[in-house]
Design an enzyme around this catalytic site. Structure first.
Site, PDB file in Angstrom:
ATOM      1  N   GLU A  28       9.660  13.037   7.469  1.00 43.03           N
ATOM      2  CA  GLU A  28      10.115  13.136   8.867  1.00 43.03           C
ATOM      3  C   GLU A  28      10.806  11.825   9.185  1.00 43.03           C
ATOM      4  OE1 GLU A  28       9.881  15.730  10.810  1.00 43.03           O
ATOM      5  OE2 GLU A  28       8.562  16.938   9.557  1.00 43.03           O
ATOM      6  N   GLU A  76      21.080   4.926  13.934  1.00 40.12           N
ATOM      7  CA  GLU A  76      19.964   5.116  14.853  1.00 40.12           C
ATOM      8  C   GLU A  76      19.627   3.744  15.449  1.00 40.12           C
ATOM      9  OE1 GLU A  76      16.060   5.899  13.194  1.00 40.12           O
ATOM     10  OE2 GLU A  76      15.831   7.503  14.650  1.00 40.12           O
ATOM     11  N   VAL A 105       0.823  -1.222   0.000  1.00 44.59           N
ATOM     12  CA  VAL A 105       0.000   0.000   0.000  1.00 44.59           C
ATOM     13  C   VAL A 105       0.857   1.273   0.000  1.00 44.59           C
ATOM     14  CG1 VAL A 105      -1.663   1.314   1.389  1.00 44.59           C
ATOM     15  CG2 VAL A 105      -1.978  -1.137   1.028  1.00 44.59           C
TER      16      VAL A 105
HETATM   17  N1  LIG Z   1      11.321  12.481  12.220  1.00 46.24           N
HETATM   18  C1  LIG Z   1      10.192  12.096  12.759  1.00 46.24           C
HETATM   19  O1  LIG Z   1       9.286  12.881  12.952  1.00 46.24           O
HETATM   20  C2  LIG Z   1       9.988  10.671  13.157  1.00 46.24           C
HETATM   21  C3  LIG Z   1       8.998  10.369  14.060  1.00 46.24           C
HETATM   22  C4  LIG Z   1       8.816   9.042  14.430  1.00 46.24           C
HETATM   23  C5  LIG Z   1       9.605   8.039  13.862  1.00 46.24           C
HETATM   24  N2  LIG Z   1      10.565   8.363  12.995  1.00 46.24           N
HETATM   25  C6  LIG Z   1      11.429   7.315  12.438  1.00 46.24           C
HETATM   26  O2  LIG Z   1      10.666   6.155  12.133  1.00 46.24           O
HETATM   27  C7  LIG Z   1      11.479   4.980  12.228  1.00 46.24           C
HETATM   28  C8  LIG Z   1      10.767   3.895  13.014  1.00 46.24           C
HETATM   29  O3  LIG Z   1       9.522   3.638  12.519  1.00 46.24           O
HETATM   30  P1  LIG Z   1       9.213   2.367  11.599  1.00 46.24           P
HETATM   31  O4  LIG Z   1      10.075   1.217  11.971  1.00 46.24           O
HETATM   32  O5  LIG Z   1       7.741   2.204  11.599  1.00 46.24           O
HETATM   33  O6  LIG Z   1       9.746   2.896  10.205  1.00 46.24           O
HETATM   34  P2  LIG Z   1       9.522   2.258   8.767  1.00 46.24           P
HETATM   35  O7  LIG Z   1      10.173   3.203   7.844  1.00 46.24           O
HETATM   36  O8  LIG Z   1       9.886   0.843   8.691  1.00 46.24           O
HETATM   37  O9  LIG Z   1       7.941   2.307   8.593  1.00 46.24           O
HETATM   38  C9  LIG Z   1       7.244   3.536   8.627  1.00 46.24           C
HETATM   39  C10 LIG Z   1       6.062   3.439   7.718  1.00 46.24           C
HETATM   40  O10 LIG Z   1       6.543   3.316   6.380  1.00 46.24           O
HETATM   41  C11 LIG Z   1       5.907   2.234   5.747  1.00 46.24           C
HETATM   42  N3  LIG Z   1       6.811   1.740   4.715  1.00 46.24           N
HETATM   43  C12 LIG Z   1       7.794   0.819   4.833  1.00 46.24           C
HETATM   44  N4  LIG Z   1       8.386   0.622   3.631  1.00 46.24           N
HETATM   45  C13 LIG Z   1       7.768   1.435   2.741  1.00 46.24           C
HETATM   46  C14 LIG Z   1       7.914   1.668   1.344  1.00 46.24           C
HETATM   47  N5  LIG Z   1       8.817   1.032   0.615  1.00 46.24           N
HETATM   48  N6  LIG Z   1       7.100   2.579   0.760  1.00 46.24           N
HETATM   49  C15 LIG Z   1       6.170   3.239   1.492  1.00 46.24           C
HETATM   50  N7  LIG Z   1       5.969   3.033   2.797  1.00 46.24           N
HETATM   51  C16 LIG Z   1       6.769   2.157   3.437  1.00 46.24           C
HETATM   52  C17 LIG Z   1       5.576   1.266   6.867  1.00 46.24           C
HETATM   53  O11 LIG Z   1       4.554   0.392   6.490  1.00 46.24           O
HETATM   54  C18 LIG Z   1       5.172   2.233   7.974  1.00 46.24           C
HETATM   55  O12 LIG Z   1       3.823   2.626   7.823  1.00 46.24           O
HETATM   56  C19 LIG Z   1      12.731   5.453  12.903  1.00 46.24           C
HETATM   57  O13 LIG Z   1      13.776   5.561  11.961  1.00 46.24           O
HETATM   58  C20 LIG Z   1      12.376   6.826  13.453  1.00 46.24           C
HETATM   59  O14 LIG Z   1      13.441   7.693  13.650  1.00 46.24           O
HETATM   60  C21 LIG Z   1      10.758   9.670  12.617  1.00 46.24           C
END
Ligand SMILES: NC(=O)c1ccc[n+]([C@@H]2O[C@H](COP(=O)([O-])OP(=O)(O)OC[C@H]3O[C@@H](n4cnc5c(N)ncnc54)[C@H](O)[C@@H]3O)[C@@H](O)[C@H]2O)c1
Length: 478
Positions: A245, A380, A206
């Site tokens: 972000e 991180e 998605v």
């Molecule tokens: N800067 C900010 O405001 C902020 C805030 C919270 C978390 N984070 C970051 O988020 C990370 C942790 O969260 P996580 O493990 O859920 O991250 P993630 O990147 O694995 O997942 C985040 C979201 O992205 C989606 N996603 C994954 N692969 C994708 C793709 N190829 N295309 C589109 N969507 C995709 C996931 O399904 C999920 O909804 C950490 O690196 C953290 O620093 C940043």
């Protein structure tokens, strides 16, 4: 096992086009407790179409209508705060005290702030004979993570509603249930059909399709830098605006004139908040070399006082489990790397804390004698692991602080506010907190330099991500 198999599209709860389910696990028990559907391209197409159809009328609604809508949403969250906190606690592990005290209120605050800003926001400005109009960008695609799930959703949805945009949200598949409650709240608050749509699913399915969709005008993503890059690549051929972000590796400079006890203990506690799963966590503590031994003793005593627990039984202040198995394994690998690369393990380390033989619980961990080229200083970790790095001079501290691909946050501790301000000005990061100052949702702007992201959330800066700027020339006689 509870089923949450429907998506919210065009003001209705609908079945997915193709049935495919995913279990949602409680990280404290390792037991699945709920099931969601994983969406397909056909579900995304339906949601985007609903958002496109809703845009012409929603974008023309009055400021007062949208401000009242935001206030009704905030009131709805308040009324269901208990359900919301329980969902967050079960899905991503925040103990109930933290879910109640921070996870739910952080989200709710953005709706109230957006309503207030909206009533004062200047959407039009006359410049000579030209009128500058700020108009909603259109259909927005939102992808959010699991660590502060309501906060991340609200940071996007609140300004999007305020500015008159319509939207499709794909919440984290690891923490999807609070998003489904918020969709119910939007429905009850009277958000018009098609303005807000929710499709659950994974990133490659998605998330990637939403990012590339030609019907989406803007993508706002919060998550890892890895996935953020993929979103931007997928979005590029349709030249849509992308706000990101992403991750962080934020420095916390303890200046020689700081109260060491307060600065180190405060830094440790902040690092352990939400089990270290905050993108802006102060994960690299920089301490003057001749004060490192004292700092290590303070950090050890503080980390060893951190209580561990889950759900409603956890005592106030207790740290919950890490949110999922992959993340727990990643944290363990990085702790091992820290040991292998020669950092001093001050406290914590590998494995679960004493007394826990189940759940993704980790030990509050502190490393010292960390050099900035070690993996634990560069990557991180996103877990309860603090690195203490010694520095020799203030210039050295600032250089180490900025020697990172990230630039989300920075922290400066000093007994002289003016000194702290001068150092803050030299840190390449979107937020710098002086002497323990907390987040300022109403007046601040949140976002990163460098690989921590593109764009800003919160307050009026958050509005601008969702606005196009139109110059109407010859609007008034010259
Ligand atoms: N800067 C900010 O405001 C902020 C805030 C919270 C978390 N984070 C970051 O988020 C990370 C942790 O969260 P996580 O493990 O859920 O991250 P993630 O990147 O694995 O997942 C985040 C979201 O992205 C989606 N996603 C994954 N692969 C994708 C793709 N190829 N295309 C589109 N969507 C995709 C996931 O399904 C999920 O909804 C950490 O690196 C953290 O620093 C940043």
């Amino acid at each position: 096992m509870q089923d949450y198999l429907k998506f919210y599209i065009n003001g209705e709860w609908v079945d997915p086009v193709e049935p495919r389910t995913l279990d949602v696990e409680n990280p404290a028990t390792e037991e699945p407790f709920a099931r969601i559907s994983l969406g397909s391209k056909a579900d995304v197409d339906k949601a985007v179409k609903a958002a496109q159809d809703a845009f012409p009328s929603f974008s023309q609604t009055s400021v007062e209508f949208r401000a009242e809508l935001l206030e009704k949403i905030a009131a709805g969250i308040q009324a269901r705060a208990g359900d919301m906190a329980k969902a967050i606690s079960d899905e991503m592990g925040a103990p109930m005290w933290l879910a109640n005290a921070a996870q739910v209120p952080a989200g709710m605050g953005h709706y109230m702030t957006a309503a207030k800003i909206l009533r004062e926001y200047e959407f039009e400005e006359q410049r000579g004979s030209t009128l500058i109009r700020k108009e909603p960008i259109g259909v927005c695609g939102f992808i959010t993570p699991w660590n502060w799930p309501q906060n991340q959703i609200a940071c996007k949805v609140a300004p999007a509603i305020a500015t008159g945009c319509t939207m499709v949200l794909k919440p984290s598949e690891i923490a999807p249930l609070d998003a489904m409650i918020v969709a119910e709240i939007f429905h009850e608050a009277g958000v018009p059909p098609g303005v807000f749509n929710l499709v659950n699913g994974d990133g490659p399915g998605v998330g990637a399709y939403l990012s590339q969709h030609p019907g989406v005008d803007m993508m706002s993503f919060t998550g890892s830098t890895r996935a953020g890059v993929l979103v931007q690549q997928a979005a590029a051929p349709t030249v849509k605006r992308v706000a990101l972000e992403l991750g962080g590796k934020s420095p916390n400079i303890v200046l020689p004139d700081a109260d060491l006890n307060q600065a180190v203990a405060g830094g440790v506690m902040q690092m352990m908040t939400n089990t270290g799963q905050s993108c802006n966590a102060p994960s690299r503590m920089l301490v003057q070399r001749d004060k490192q031994d004292e700092a290590m003793a303070i950090a050890k005593a503080t980390a060893e006082q951190v209580k561990i627990g889950a759900g409603a039984d956890a005592p106030k202040g207790a740290m919950g489990p890490i949110s999922n198995a992959n993340q727990w394994n990643k944290v363990q690998d990085l702790i091992q790397k820290g040991i292998d690369e020669g950092a001093t393990l001050v406290t914590g380390g590998l494995g679960r804390p004493e007394g826990f033989n189940k759940g993704y619980f980790a030990k509050p961990t502190v490393f010292a004698n960390v050099t900035n080229d070690m993996t634990i200083a560069r990557e991180e970790i996103f877990g309860p692991v603090l690195c203490i790095l010694p520095y020799d001079t203030e210039e050295d501290a600032i250089r180490i602080a900025n020697d990172t691909v990230y630039g989300l946050s920075g922290y400066v501790q000093s007994s002289d506010l003016d000194h702290a301000r001068k150092v803050a000005n030299q840190i390449r990061a979107g937020n710098v907190h002086l002497n323990g100052a907390g987040p300022d949702f109403a007046n601040g702007a949140f976002g990163g330099y460098k690989q921590s992201g593109i764009g800003r959330e919160w307050g009026d800066y958050g509005f601008e991500e969702f606005l196009e700027v139109k110059a109407v020339l010859g609007h008034s006689p010259a």
